[in-house]
Write an enzyme that holds these catalytic residues in place. Structure first.
Site, PDB file in Angstrom:
ATOM      1  CG  ASP A 183      -1.622   1.248   1.497  1.00 25.11           C
ATOM      2  OD1 ASP A 183      -2.313   1.710   0.577  1.00 25.11           O
ATOM      3  OD2 ASP A 183      -1.490   1.804   2.601  1.00 25.11           O
ATOM      4  CG  MET A 184       2.004   5.560  -1.768  1.00 25.64           C
ATOM      5  SD  MET A 184       1.770   6.504  -3.303  1.00 25.64           S
ATOM      6  CE  MET A 184       0.290   7.453  -2.875  1.00 25.64           C
ATOM      7  CG  ASP A 185      -1.662   7.700   0.621  1.00 27.59           C
ATOM      8  OD1 ASP A 185      -0.557   8.218   0.373  1.00 27.59           O
ATOM      9  OD2 ASP A 185      -2.675   7.899  -0.069  1.00 27.59           O
ATOM     10  CG  ASP A 224      -1.990   2.280   6.546  1.00 24.20           C
ATOM     11  OD1 ASP A 224      -2.602   3.239   7.058  1.00 24.20           O
ATOM     12  OD2 ASP A 224      -2.000   2.059   5.322  1.00 24.20           O
TER      13      ASP A 224
END
Length: 220
Positions: free
Chosen positions: A8-10, A167
């Site tokens: 995932d990024m954010d 997250d």
């Protein structure tokens, strides 16, 4: 055997969810929507902007209306986060180690292209990944599995051989629906909120003590 890592990024590559959430709450307040930061992160993180606005503001909102609101929100986010941008601790070392081990690497994020470019250019990460997929590539964001499944397809690795780093609760659920194991990164939630989830193999605060040897030999 785990053959690919999907990030995932954010909140995973960068610890930016506090900024994202604060800006979202300001925008939503303009429409009379009251929601706490904890509630937002637990239920909305990982969804696309269109999904967020239709769920919290108006289920009949048009794509054009949502795009304008999202554009304004994302401009505010980028302005506020730009100076603080940095990778989550240990990420770059893990990416380098995984590459040396011959693993495939991908990003699967509910962010739009502008925010993907913002982070990937800002941290010079494009060359670190074999594929990057985002909100503009799928019809549905997380908790639907579409982003992770598309990432696996683009790197040519079956879902059962992919390991997700994520997250958000919605993202961890998306990994489960995609048939992928996951490592939960506690930038957005505490260990008690994620450790019991059946798809979560490990819970980490960052990537400092994570090595490829932790999962390279695991069955998918």
């Amino acid at each position: 055997m785990i053959k690919a890592l999907i990030f995932d990024m954010d909140g995973t590559i960068v610890d930016n969810m506090g900024v994202h959430t604060a800006v979202w709450l300001d925008v939503l307040a303009e429409f009379g929507v009251e929601i706490t930061a904890a509630e937002f992160q637990a239920t909305m993180a990982g969804m696309t902007s269109l999904e967020t606005l239709r769920k919290l503001v108006n289920p009949e909102m048009t794509d054009t209306q949502a795009a304008e609101i999202a554009r304004r929100k994302e401009e505010q986010y980028r302005e506020q986060y730009r100076a603080a941008m940095q990778p989550v601790r240990g990420l770059l070392s893990l990416l380098q180690e995984a590459r040396r081990a011959g693993m495939s690497l991908a990003v699967a994020t509910a962010a739009g292209n502008d925010n993907i470019d913002f982070v990937m250019n800002g941290l010079a990460l494009w060359d670190s990944f074999d594929a990057v997929v985002g909100a503009d590539d799928v019809e549905r964001g997380k908790p639907h599995p579409d982003l992770f499944l598309l990432a696996a397809e683009r790197i040519g690795v079956p879902p059962e051989h992919c390991l997700v780093f994520e997250d958000a609760l919605t993202g961890l659920e998306a990994a489960r629906r995609a048939g992928m194991a996951a490592v939960a990164v506690t930038t957005s939630h505490n260990i008690d909120e994620v450790a019991h989830l059946p798809q979560v193999r490990q819970v980490i605060p960052d990537f400092t003590h994570v090595t490829v040897a932790d999962f390279l030999g695991e069955a998918g």
